[in-house]
Design a protein around this motif. Sequence first.
Motif, PDB file in Angstrom:
ATOM      1  N   GLU A  13       0.969  -1.362   0.030  1.00 46.03           N
ATOM      2  CA  GLU A  13       0.064   0.100  -0.150  1.00 46.03           C
ATOM      3  C   GLU A  13       0.964   1.328   0.104  1.00 46.03           C
ATOM      4  O   GLU A  13       0.586   2.129  -0.808  1.00 46.03           O
ATOM      5  CB  GLU A  13      -0.722  -0.012   1.147  1.00 46.03           C
ATOM      6  CG  GLU A  13      -2.175  -1.011   1.182  1.00 46.03           C
ATOM      7  CD  GLU A  13      -2.939  -0.719   2.577  1.00 46.03           C
ATOM      8  OE1 GLU A  13      -3.981  -0.076   2.182  1.00 46.03           O
ATOM      9  OE2 GLU A  13      -2.594  -1.374   3.432  1.00 46.03           O
ATOM     10  N   ILE A  14       2.056   1.314   0.695  1.00 42.29           N
ATOM     11  CA  ILE A  14       2.751   2.230   0.842  1.00 42.29           C
ATOM     12  C   ILE A  14       3.459   2.782  -0.584  1.00 42.29           C
ATOM     13  O   ILE A  14       3.667   3.651  -1.062  1.00 42.29           O
ATOM     14  CB  ILE A  14       3.764   2.278   2.064  1.00 42.29           C
ATOM     15  CG1 ILE A  14       3.050   2.220   3.344  1.00 42.29           C
ATOM     16  CG2 ILE A  14       4.867   3.318   2.286  1.00 42.29           C
ATOM     17  CD1 ILE A  14       3.862   1.692   4.467  1.00 42.29           C
ATOM     18  N   LEU A  15       4.060   1.636  -0.990  1.00 42.86           N
ATOM     19  CA  LEU A  15       4.899   1.785  -2.213  1.00 42.86           C
ATOM     20  C   LEU A  15       3.958   2.209  -3.327  1.00 42.86           C
ATOM     21  O   LEU A  15       4.432   3.160  -3.922  1.00 42.86           O
ATOM     22  CB  LEU A  15       5.240   0.133  -2.644  1.00 42.86           C
ATOM     23  CG  LEU A  15       6.459  -0.213  -1.635  1.00 42.86           C
ATOM     24  CD1 LEU A  15       6.797  -1.680  -2.340  1.00 42.86           C
ATOM     25  CD2 LEU A  15       7.648   0.486  -1.722  1.00 42.86           C
ATOM     26  N   ASP A  16       2.762   1.782  -3.309  1.00 44.45           N
ATOM     27  CA  ASP A  16       1.570   2.250  -4.323  1.00 44.45           C
ATOM     28  C   ASP A  16       1.211   3.822  -4.211  1.00 44.45           C
ATOM     29  O   ASP A  16       1.163   4.593  -4.989  1.00 44.45           O
ATOM     30  CB  ASP A  16       0.710   1.471  -4.442  1.00 44.45           C
ATOM     31  CG  ASP A  16      -0.378   1.548  -5.498  1.00 44.45           C
ATOM     32  OD1 ASP A  16      -0.098   1.696  -6.758  1.00 44.45           O
ATOM     33  OD2 ASP A  16      -1.694   2.311  -5.149  1.00 44.45           O
ATOM     34  N   GLU A  17       0.962   4.125  -2.890  1.00 43.95           N
ATOM     35  CA  GLU A  17       0.491   5.446  -2.617  1.00 43.95           C
ATOM     36  C   GLU A  17       1.692   6.460  -2.770  1.00 43.95           C
ATOM     37  O   GLU A  17       1.184   7.524  -3.281  1.00 43.95           O
ATOM     38  CB  GLU A  17       0.294   5.491  -1.089  1.00 43.95           C
ATOM     39  CG  GLU A  17      -0.436   6.827  -0.715  1.00 43.95           C
ATOM     40  CD  GLU A  17      -1.639   7.206  -1.124  1.00 43.95           C
ATOM     41  OE1 GLU A  17      -2.103   8.423  -0.970  1.00 43.95           O
ATOM     42  OE2 GLU A  17      -2.294   6.325  -1.545  1.00 43.95           O
ATOM     43  N   PHE A  18       2.827   6.126  -2.497  1.00 42.95           N
ATOM     44  CA  PHE A  18       3.678   7.102  -2.758  1.00 42.95           C
ATOM     45  C   PHE A  18       4.642   6.944  -4.029  1.00 42.95           C
ATOM     46  O   PHE A  18       5.835   7.469  -4.343  1.00 42.95           O
ATOM     47  CB  PHE A  18       4.838   7.125  -1.536  1.00 42.95           C
ATOM     48  CG  PHE A  18       3.995   7.905  -0.485  1.00 42.95           C
ATOM     49  CD1 PHE A  18       4.039   9.065  -0.155  1.00 42.95           C
ATOM     50  CD2 PHE A  18       3.284   6.725   0.536  1.00 42.95           C
ATOM     51  CE1 PHE A  18       3.184   9.521   0.917  1.00 42.95           C
ATOM     52  CE2 PHE A  18       2.726   7.330   1.517  1.00 42.95           C
ATOM     53  CZ  PHE A  18       2.465   8.694   1.908  1.00 42.95           C
ATOM     54  N   GLY A  19       4.293   6.013  -4.754  1.00 41.67           N
ATOM     55  CA  GLY A  19       5.038   5.881  -6.214  1.00 41.67           C
ATOM     56  C   GLY A  19       6.517   5.339  -5.852  1.00 41.67           C
ATOM     57  O   GLY A  19       7.499   5.912  -6.784  1.00 41.67           O
ATOM     58  N   LEU A  20       6.711   4.355  -5.158  1.00 43.36           N
ATOM     59  CA  LEU A  20       8.063   3.953  -4.755  1.00 43.36           C
ATOM     60  C   LEU A  20       8.202   2.633  -5.545  1.00 43.36           C
ATOM     61  O   LEU A  20       7.384   1.713  -5.766  1.00 43.36           O
ATOM     62  CB  LEU A  20       8.211   3.768  -3.464  1.00 43.36           C
ATOM     63  CG  LEU A  20       8.021   5.035  -2.483  1.00 43.36           C
ATOM     64  CD1 LEU A  20       7.811   4.648  -1.049  1.00 43.36           C
ATOM     65  CD2 LEU A  20       9.199   6.028  -2.552  1.00 43.36           C
ATOM     66  N   ALA A  41      10.338   7.371   6.597  1.00 43.10           N
ATOM     67  CA  ALA A  41      10.202   8.598   5.741  1.00 43.10           C
ATOM     68  C   ALA A  41      10.717   8.344   4.332  1.00 43.10           C
ATOM     69  O   ALA A  41      11.185   7.180   3.999  1.00 43.10           O
ATOM     70  CB  ALA A  41      11.369   9.623   6.422  1.00 43.10           C
ATOM     71  N   ILE A  42      10.424   9.353   3.477  1.00 41.75           N
ATOM     72  CA  ILE A  42      10.601   9.436   1.976  1.00 41.75           C
ATOM     73  C   ILE A  42      11.463  10.560   1.862  1.00 41.75           C
ATOM     74  O   ILE A  42      10.968  12.063   2.139  1.00 41.75           O
ATOM     75  CB  ILE A  42       9.437   9.341   1.136  1.00 41.75           C
ATOM     76  CG1 ILE A  42       8.666   7.871   1.485  1.00 41.75           C
ATOM     77  CG2 ILE A  42       9.711   9.422  -0.277  1.00 41.75           C
ATOM     78  CD1 ILE A  42       7.310   7.735   0.994  1.00 41.75           C
ATOM     79  N   ILE A  43      12.561  10.529   1.201  1.00 36.77           N
ATOM     80  CA  ILE A  43      13.409  11.700   0.297  1.00 36.77           C
ATOM     81  C   ILE A  43      13.438  11.494  -1.152  1.00 36.77           C
ATOM     82  O   ILE A  43      13.192  10.354  -1.590  1.00 36.77           O
ATOM     83  CB  ILE A  43      14.612  11.808   1.061  1.00 36.77           C
ATOM     84  CG1 ILE A  43      15.677  10.843   0.751  1.00 36.77           C
ATOM     85  CG2 ILE A  43      14.813  12.073   2.391  1.00 36.77           C
ATOM     86  CD1 ILE A  43      16.880  10.868   0.872  1.00 36.77           C
ATOM     87  N   HIS A  44      13.901  12.461  -1.862  1.00 38.03           N
ATOM     88  CA  HIS A  44      14.586  12.293  -3.270  1.00 38.03           C
ATOM     89  C   HIS A  44      15.740  12.405  -3.308  1.00 38.03           C
ATOM     90  O   HIS A  44      16.275  13.611  -2.781  1.00 38.03           O
ATOM     91  CB  HIS A  44      13.373  13.282  -4.053  1.00 38.03           C
ATOM     92  CG  HIS A  44      13.444  12.882  -5.481  1.00 38.03           C
ATOM     93  ND1 HIS A  44      14.639  13.151  -6.297  1.00 38.03           N
ATOM     94  CD2 HIS A  44      12.357  12.564  -6.089  1.00 38.03           C
ATOM     95  CE1 HIS A  44      14.416  12.596  -7.484  1.00 38.03           C
ATOM     96  NE2 HIS A  44      13.058  12.520  -7.666  1.00 38.03           N
ATOM     97  N   ASN A  45      16.481  11.793  -3.868  1.00 36.40           N
ATOM     98  CA  ASN A  45      17.843  11.731  -3.796  1.00 36.40           C
ATOM     99  C   ASN A  45      18.618  12.305  -5.061  1.00 36.40           C
ATOM    100  O   ASN A  45      19.712  12.370  -5.449  1.00 36.40           O
ATOM    101  CB  ASN A  45      18.747  10.401  -3.678  1.00 36.40           C
ATOM    102  CG  ASN A  45      18.382   9.578  -4.648  1.00 36.40           C
ATOM    103  OD1 ASN A  45      17.729   9.713  -5.879  1.00 36.40           O
ATOM    104  ND2 ASN A  45      18.780   7.981  -4.645  1.00 36.40           N
ATOM    105  N   GLY A  46      17.832  12.944  -5.916  1.00 40.12           N
ATOM    106  CA  GLY A  46      18.169  13.448  -7.172  1.00 40.12           C
ATOM    107  C   GLY A  46      17.646  12.515  -8.288  1.00 40.12           C
ATOM    108  O   GLY A  46      17.636  13.096  -9.529  1.00 40.12           O
ATOM    109  N   LYS A  47      17.784  11.348  -7.923  1.00 38.79           N
ATOM    110  CA  LYS A  47      17.289  10.247  -9.424  1.00 38.79           C
ATOM    111  C   LYS A  47      16.196   9.618  -8.809  1.00 38.79           C
ATOM    112  O   LYS A  47      15.483   9.413  -9.826  1.00 38.79           O
ATOM    113  CB  LYS A  47      18.356   9.206  -9.175  1.00 38.79           C
ATOM    114  CG  LYS A  47      19.920   9.993  -9.497  1.00 38.79           C
ATOM    115  CD  LYS A  47      20.724   8.668  -9.446  1.00 38.79           C
ATOM    116  CE  LYS A  47      22.298   9.254 -10.153  1.00 38.79           C
ATOM    117  NZ  LYS A  47      23.442   8.034  -9.994  1.00 38.79           N
ATOM    118  N   GLU A  48      15.709   9.455  -7.860  1.00 39.37           N
ATOM    119  CA  GLU A  48      14.600   8.752  -7.367  1.00 39.37           C
ATOM    120  C   GLU A  48      13.958   8.747  -5.889  1.00 39.37           C
ATOM    121  O   GLU A  48      14.825   9.536  -5.148  1.00 39.37           O
ATOM    122  CB  GLU A  48      14.773   7.304  -7.590  1.00 39.37           C
ATOM    123  CG  GLU A  48      15.811   6.680  -6.657  1.00 39.37           C
ATOM    124  CD  GLU A  48      15.838   5.038  -6.967  1.00 39.37           C
ATOM    125  OE1 GLU A  48      15.438   4.504  -7.831  1.00 39.37           O
ATOM    126  OE2 GLU A  48      16.955   4.579  -6.358  1.00 39.37           O
TER     127      GLU A  48
END
Length: 221
Positions: A13-20, A41-48
């Motif tokens: 559910e988490i992967l789908d909701e946040f596009g991971l 937590a979710i961050i963006h590393n510049g690539k993903e």
Amino acid sequence: MCGRYTLLADELEILDEFGLEGEIADYEPSYNIAPGQRVLAIIHNGKEKRAGYLRWGLVPSWAKDEKIGYKMINARSETAHVKPSFRKLMESKRCLIVADSFYEWKKTESEKQPKRIQLQGRKLFAFAGLWDKWEQGENTLFTCTILTKEANGFMKEIHHRMPIILPKEKEDEWIAPVKIPSEKAKTFLDTLHTEELTAYNVSSYVNAAKNNDVKCIQPLT
């Protein structure tokens, strides 16, 4: 103030909701997430976008002692852009902190009544957060704090502060891998709308951080 929350969704559910993509290493749901514990937590590393765990309670990179983290579980959005502990993080170390409800305690004449608070329109959401990396000798910590604001009309009946919950369409913008002036980050937070909330009373069982099971969220009858 935001001092306890839940994350009960399953990993997919988490992967789908946040596009991971991929997996969330060592993912575990929790009925009672407390300061000092690991938070997803979710961050963006510049690539993903990447999901992983941070410790709740910010330890700034310049801190002499990691114990400061227990005093920095929240950051006031009204002043974070000028505070030494948060200003540079507002510029470039913004994160999503994944949740599906949070707890707050309403003061009454005789007690503090814990309540579980959820969004009316969606199950999973993200708090606006800040993170930092602290190193001292061989010790390295990745920690975070949750940004808060003045309570809206609904929350004022419970507490005078509330966590900032990002609208779905603003999540990626908050963690965009670009450096921005801290004042611009503050303006971004100031202009967010607040989604409708709902709340119900739960038992004081949730008061103890060691308690982490379904009894934490069961409605009082």
